[in-house]
Design a protein around this motif. Sequence first.
Motif, PDB file in Angstrom:
ATOM      1  N   UNK A  76       0.803  -1.228   0.000  1.00  0.00           N
ATOM      2  CA  UNK A  76       0.000   0.000   0.000  1.00  0.00           C
ATOM      3  C   UNK A  76       0.839   1.283   0.000  1.00  0.00           C
ATOM      4  N   UNK A  77       2.114   1.169   0.302  1.00  0.00           N
ATOM      5  CA  UNK A  77       2.979   2.346   0.268  1.00  0.00           C
ATOM      6  C   UNK A  77       3.532   2.613  -1.131  1.00  0.00           C
ATOM      7  N   UNK A  78       3.351   1.677  -2.043  1.00  0.00           N
ATOM      8  CA  UNK A  78       3.760   1.856  -3.435  1.00  0.00           C
ATOM      9  C   UNK A  78       2.656   2.633  -4.145  1.00  0.00           C
ATOM     10  N   UNK A  79       2.992   3.729  -4.761  1.00  0.00           N
ATOM     11  CA  UNK A  79       1.972   4.595  -5.381  1.00  0.00           C
ATOM     12  C   UNK A  79       1.238   3.933  -6.542  1.00  0.00           C
ATOM     13  N   UNK A  80       1.779   2.849  -7.082  1.00  0.00           N
ATOM     14  CA  UNK A  80       1.133   2.148  -8.190  1.00  0.00           C
ATOM     15  C   UNK A  80       0.103   1.122  -7.721  1.00  0.00           C
ATOM     16  N   UNK A  81       0.128   0.795  -6.437  1.00  0.00           N
ATOM     17  CA  UNK A  81      -0.781  -0.204  -5.889  1.00  0.00           C
ATOM     18  C   UNK A  81      -2.212   0.328  -5.889  1.00  0.00           C
ATOM     19  N   UNK A  82      -3.123  -0.490  -6.386  1.00  0.00           N
ATOM     20  CA  UNK A  82      -4.546  -0.151  -6.367  1.00  0.00           C
ATOM     21  C   UNK A  82      -5.306  -0.971  -5.329  1.00  0.00           C
ATOM     22  N   UNK A  83      -4.788  -2.136  -4.998  1.00  0.00           N
ATOM     23  CA  UNK A  83      -5.432  -3.002  -4.027  1.00  0.00           C
ATOM     24  C   UNK A  83      -4.358  -3.544  -3.105  1.00  0.00           C
ATOM     25  N   UNK A  84      -4.429  -3.134  -1.864  1.00  0.00           N
ATOM     26  CA  UNK A  84      -3.381  -3.482  -0.916  1.00  0.00           C
ATOM     27  C   UNK A  84      -3.689  -4.722  -0.109  1.00  0.00           C
ATOM     28  N   UNK A  85      -3.108  -4.767   1.024  1.00  0.00           N
ATOM     29  CA  UNK A  85      -3.146  -5.926   1.907  1.00  0.00           C
ATOM     30  C   UNK A  85      -4.440  -5.981   2.713  1.00  0.00           C
ATOM     31  N   UNK A 108      -8.485 -14.035  -9.919  1.00  0.00           N
ATOM     32  CA  UNK A 108      -7.563 -14.189  -8.797  1.00  0.00           C
ATOM     33  C   UNK A 108      -7.708 -15.526  -8.112  1.00  0.00           C
ATOM     34  N   UNK A 109      -7.508 -15.516  -6.824  1.00  0.00           N
ATOM     35  CA  UNK A 109      -7.704 -16.721  -6.051  1.00  0.00           C
ATOM     36  C   UNK A 109      -6.477 -17.277  -5.382  1.00  0.00           C
ATOM     37  N   UNK A 110      -5.304 -16.893  -5.845  1.00  0.00           N
ATOM     38  CA  UNK A 110      -4.106 -17.421  -5.198  1.00  0.00           C
ATOM     39  C   UNK A 110      -3.628 -16.439  -4.139  1.00  0.00           C
ATOM     40  N   UNK A 111      -3.302 -16.957  -2.984  1.00  0.00           N
ATOM     41  CA  UNK A 111      -2.831 -16.115  -1.882  1.00  0.00           C
ATOM     42  C   UNK A 111      -1.360 -15.816  -2.076  1.00  0.00           C
ATOM     43  N   UNK A 112      -1.012 -14.559  -1.823  1.00  0.00           N
ATOM     44  CA  UNK A 112       0.386 -14.162  -1.819  1.00  0.00           C
ATOM     45  C   UNK A 112       0.653 -13.494  -0.477  1.00  0.00           C
ATOM     46  N   UNK A 113       1.733 -13.849   0.144  1.00  0.00           N
ATOM     47  CA  UNK A 113       2.104 -13.246   1.423  1.00  0.00           C
ATOM     48  C   UNK A 113       3.363 -12.437   1.213  1.00  0.00           C
ATOM     49  N   UNK A 114       3.306 -11.177   1.601  1.00  0.00           N
ATOM     50  CA  UNK A 114       4.482 -10.337   1.503  1.00  0.00           C
ATOM     51  C   UNK A 114       4.992 -10.087   2.931  1.00  0.00           C
ATOM     52  N   UNK A 115       6.100  -9.406   3.016  1.00  0.00           N
ATOM     53  CA  UNK A 115       6.624  -9.111   4.362  1.00  0.00           C
ATOM     54  C   UNK A 115       5.732  -8.161   5.123  1.00  0.00           C
ATOM     55  N   UNK A 116       4.824  -7.468   4.433  1.00  0.00           N
ATOM     56  CA  UNK A 116       3.926  -6.524   5.105  1.00  0.00           C
ATOM     57  C   UNK A 116       2.537  -7.088   5.348  1.00  0.00           C
ATOM     58  N   UNK A 117       2.200  -8.243   4.784  1.00  0.00           N
ATOM     59  CA  UNK A 117       0.862  -8.762   5.027  1.00  0.00           C
ATOM     60  C   UNK A 117       0.393  -9.721   3.953  1.00  0.00           C
ATOM     61  N   UNK A 118      -0.926  -9.880   3.839  1.00  0.00           N
ATOM     62  CA  UNK A 118      -1.545 -10.872   2.974  1.00  0.00           C
ATOM     63  C   UNK A 118      -2.275 -10.210   1.821  1.00  0.00           C
ATOM     64  N   UNK A 119      -2.044 -10.730   0.621  1.00  0.00           N
ATOM     65  CA  UNK A 119      -2.728 -10.227  -0.574  1.00  0.00           C
ATOM     66  C   UNK A 119      -3.746 -11.242  -1.034  1.00  0.00           C
TER      67      UNK A 119
END
Length: 119
Positions: A76-85, A108-119
Amino acid sequence: MNGSSALASNSVGRSASIILNDADLEAAVSASVASAMLNSGQTSSTWTRLLVPHSSCESALEIAGVCAGSMVLGDPLDRHTQLGLVISARHRASIGDALARGPRLITGGSERISERGHL
């Protein structure tokens, strides 16, 4: 009530976007999806339902899928992101639980986990 009907609405957390027969379906569905995705859909006033005439249902689903599928997921801190965690692993699990109850997934449907949370 002489031919009229009563309508009750809960306006907190269960709002519906209602699209009528004469609406520009693509514009209305696109705007509805964009609005529903604000704050990753985690606001108390987010639209949780899209009500369309039965004859427009498949077209509306296709449009919604294209709109949602084209959104940029990410930090969500990336200005290009439209849908965050989503806010927590527990919240992400509740999404998985809802999907397990049988709705049709249109993108969609596949979960991705980043260091900041869940997508």
